[in-house]
Design a protein around this motif. Structure first.
Motif, PDB file in Angstrom:
ATOM      1  N   TYR A   1       0.829  -1.199   0.000  1.00  0.00           N
ATOM      2  CA  TYR A   1       0.000   0.000   0.000  1.00  0.00           C
ATOM      3  C   TYR A   1       0.868   1.256   0.000  1.00  0.00           C
ATOM      4  O   TYR A   1       1.913   1.304   0.640  1.00  0.00           O
ATOM      5  N   ALA A   2       0.412   2.288  -0.697  1.00  0.00           N
ATOM      6  CA  ALA A   2       1.091   3.580  -0.633  1.00  0.00           C
ATOM      7  C   ALA A   2       0.772   4.239   0.705  1.00  0.00           C
ATOM      8  O   ALA A   2      -0.255   3.963   1.326  1.00  0.00           O
TER       9      ALA A   2
ATOM     10  N   ASP B   1      -4.691   5.535  -1.657  1.00  0.00           N
ATOM     11  CA  ASP B   1      -3.654   6.101  -2.515  1.00  0.00           C
ATOM     12  C   ASP B   1      -3.473   5.191  -3.735  1.00  0.00           C
ATOM     13  O   ASP B   1      -3.233   3.988  -3.598  1.00  0.00           O
ATOM     14  N   LEU B   2      -3.587   5.761  -4.939  1.00  0.00           N
ATOM     15  CA  LEU B   2      -3.507   4.946  -6.150  1.00  0.00           C
ATOM     16  C   LEU B   2      -2.074   4.631  -6.566  1.00  0.00           C
ATOM     17  O   LEU B   2      -1.847   4.092  -7.651  1.00  0.00           O
ATOM     18  N   GLY B   3      -1.128   4.902  -5.677  1.00  0.00           N
ATOM     19  CA  GLY B   3       0.235   4.453  -5.905  1.00  0.00           C
ATOM     20  C   GLY B   3       0.488   3.053  -5.373  1.00  0.00           C
ATOM     21  O   GLY B   3       1.638   2.610  -5.320  1.00  0.00           O
TER      22      GLY B   3
ATOM     23  N   HIS C   1       5.220   8.876  -0.165  1.00  0.00           N
ATOM     24  CA  HIS C   1       5.590   7.909  -1.198  1.00  0.00           C
ATOM     25  C   HIS C   1       7.047   7.474  -1.070  1.00  0.00           C
ATOM     26  O   HIS C   1       7.376   6.307  -1.285  1.00  0.00           O
ATOM     27  N   LYS C   2       7.921   8.401  -0.724  1.00  0.00           N
ATOM     28  CA  LYS C   2       9.348   8.080  -0.664  1.00  0.00           C
ATOM     29  C   LYS C   2       9.739   7.390   0.636  1.00  0.00           C
ATOM     30  O   LYS C   2      10.596   6.507   0.651  1.00  0.00           O
ATOM     31  N   PHE C   3       9.102   7.784   1.744  1.00  0.00           N
ATOM     32  CA  PHE C   3       9.577   7.342   3.052  1.00  0.00           C
ATOM     33  C   PHE C   3       8.607   6.432   3.800  1.00  0.00           C
ATOM     34  O   PHE C   3       8.938   5.938   4.879  1.00  0.00           O
TER      35      PHE C   3
ATOM     36  N   ASP D   1       8.619  13.226  -6.271  1.00  0.00           N
ATOM     37  CA  ASP D   1       8.264  11.846  -6.611  1.00  0.00           C
ATOM     38  C   ASP D   1       8.058  11.804  -8.120  1.00  0.00           C
ATOM     39  O   ASP D   1       7.074  12.322  -8.638  1.00  0.00           O
ATOM     40  N   LYS D   2       8.993  11.209  -8.824  1.00  0.00           N
ATOM     41  CA  LYS D   2       8.986  11.224 -10.286  1.00  0.00           C
ATOM     42  C   LYS D   2       8.300  10.001 -10.899  1.00  0.00           C
ATOM     43  O   LYS D   2       8.353   9.805 -12.111  1.00  0.00           O
TER      44      LYS D   2
END
Length: 552
Positions: free
Chosen positions: A245-246, A268-270, A396-398, A424-425
């Motif tokens: 999960y994001a 979160d759709l990430g 997203h990163k951490f 966040d790329k």
């Protein structure tokens, strides 16, 4: 067949908070300057507010600017927030309530109101019409019109009375063209015309990829003894825990008037596991004791879903182009750290109106209102978004805990003046891993009391589309769902859609086919965002089709 047309000063696509704020402010300025302007607002829903869905805890700053006397005018802000409870749900049974000092400032809701955004938009629509705007519900802008020099000329509504095969019915009516000096796109999150503009004019070439969530919401009527009018409950953690999960998913439950609560889950759709079903995660969420204690003995009265744009300032595209502006959630002005986008959408509309009015004073108005960019960059809206620019990228990163620590540090220690910017790329759809690499998820069957199946939920959304019309869920390549997405990702459209639109059906000969039940679509746009092959293109159906939310 030639289409009829209308010449106007400004046409606004979308009667949400951004579009209606633009119309109201522009006509207020025109009245103050004793000028006549023709302003049209096109709304694809059958009525203003029919397609509007939000939590919603509403910050009234932009409304105060637009209508200082909104209370006297009867704006539907009836429930002021009286308390904030923020929980971390450890698992399906236990939880931890954050002490107030540990909650980021952006989550404090003193002075805010729990509202139905749909009802507020209905009221704003009335104010816009009183000021002189022409509001056209049931008019779905389907096509952008361009001048020969490439600038935007206006929009055309879709043809009515066309069969699924593209033939004209006896009731056929060609679309109508609106030609304007400026066209304002305020379609909300992942607007299909906004998507075209971003691509055509490369508006996002200097931005991070946009990021999204899906918000699934219900309204319940609960026993009086369980109701605490004005209480806003927010949760993180369960059921969206673990590496699949994001980090920025979360739930909410708001106590509104009339013994009702609005509750929902933002996923979160990430997320990376294609077996995840946001709808079923929401059903699990409702069974947690923190939430279930309020629902027991109650009755569910409405359901809906909508994608949420949450990339923030780092993902915001350029909002000006020759012939118009891109505003509100069509651009991405939502403040994800506050979980609020209505006031920011309205502020973007107010700024747009001020720039439009100034541009329209010229004898030969400039094609592109570049002044809007500087007005936005010098605004309180920009300042607010800049202070929370690291929210989505941080999670997203951490991950959840470090992302939460960063948010607390940024807001409660540095008061929005954190010296570093994180990016966040990666696009949300690219995060999905092959199904074979991810654990299966065994979702419990709904009990029909707290949790429910998709089709009974879709029924409560009042969704309706004319059956015999071209499918508004277009596949760029019809072979991809079965030949690519099914073997690699177990075709995730079966699960990420909260309305049962997509199915993989086995034919009598043992073969499989991809079935699209477009009449179920609640216009959430998740398929357009999350499809790992980016093969689904959401476009508008016939005007008036889709959900008909009564007070969402």
């Amino acid at each position: 067949m030639q289409r009829e047309s209308m010449e106007v000063d400004v046409v606004i696509v979308g009667a949400g908070p951004a579009g209606l704020a633009t119309a109201c402010k522009l006509l207020q300025l025109a009245q103050a300057g004793e000028q006549e302007l023709t302003v049209c607002v096109l709304e694809k829903g059958g009525e203003v507010g029919a397609h509007i869905l939000s939590g919603a805890v509403f910050e009234p700053s932009a409304l105060n600017e637009l209508f200082p006397d909104w209370k006297e005018k009867g704006a539907p802000l009836n429930t002021q927030v009286t308390g904030d409870d923020v929980y971390y749900l450890r698992n399906s049974e236990s939880s931890f309530k954050f002490p107030g000092p540990l909650v980021p400032r952006t989550m404090h809701n003193h002075g805010n109101y729990i509202i139905s955004l749909g009802n507020l938009c209905r009221w704003l629509g009335e104010q816009a019409m009183e000021l002189g705007a022409e509001v056209f519900p049931g008019f779905a802008a389907a096509e952008i019109l361009y001048h020969e020099d490439g600038s935007v000329k206006g929009v055309a509504t879709g043809d009515m009375g066309v069969t699924a095969e593209g033939e004209h019915k006896p009731s056929f009516e060609p679309g109508f063209e609106f030609h304007a000096k400026y066209t304002i796109f305020a379609e909300g999150c992942r607007g299909h015309l906004g998507k075209e503009l971003i691509s055509r004019f490369e508006l996002d070439k200097d931005s991070d990829p946009q990021h999204y969530g899906i918000g699934i919401k219900e309204v319940w009527e609960i026993p009086e003894g369980q109701h605490k009018e004005g209480l806003a409950v927010h949760t993180a953690g369960y059921p969206m825990t673990g590496a699949s999960y994001a980090g920025s998913s979360g739930g909410f439950l708001y106590h509104v008037e009339n013994n009702q609560v609005s509750l929902g889950l933002i996923v979160d759709l990430g997320y990376s596991n294609p077996h995840i079903s946001p709808y079923d995660e929401f059903q699990k969420f409702k069974h947690h004791p923190v939430i279930k204690q309020y629902l027991e003995g109650g009755k569910r009265i409405s359901y809906g879903a909508r994608a949420i744009i949450k990339g923030g300032l780092n993902s915001l595209p350029k909002m000006t182009f020759p012939g118009g502006l891109l505003i509100g959630c069509d651009a991405g002005t939502l403040n994800a750290a506050k979980i609020k986008g209505s006031h920011t959408a309205m502020w973007s509309g107010i700024l747009a109106a001020e720039s439009l009015f100034e541009a329209l004073q010229a004898e030969s108005p400039e094609s592109e209102i570049t002044e809007y960019s500087s007005r936005f960059n010098n605004s309180e809206l920009y300042k607010e978004l800049h202070q929370t620019r690291n929210f989505s990228a941080g999670f997203h990163k951490f991950g959840f805990w470090l992302g939460s620590a960063l948010s607390f540090l940024e807001q409660n220690i540095f008061f929005g003046k954190f010296p570093l910017t994180f990016h966040d790329k990666s696009a949300d759809h690219s995060q999905m891993k092959p199904a074979a690499e991810c654990p299966q998820i065994d979702y419990a069957k709904p009990d029909g009391v707290i949790s429910f199946d998709k089709l009974s939920s879709v029924f409560l959304s009042n969704t309706n589309h004319a059956e015999d019309q071209p499918c508004h869920l277009q596949l760029k390549d019809a072979s991809i769902p079965i030949d690519v997405n099914l073997p690699k990702f177990d075709e995730p459209a079966q699960r990420y859609c909260p309305a049962g639109v997509y199915e993989v059906v086995e034919d009598s000969d043992g073969g499989k086919r991809f079935q699209i039940n477009s009449q179920n679509c609640v216009h959430c746009k998740t398929c357009d965002i999350k499809d790992p092959s980016q093969n689904i293109n959401w476009v508008v159906p016939e005007g008036g089709g889709g959900p008909n939310y009564p007070a969402m």
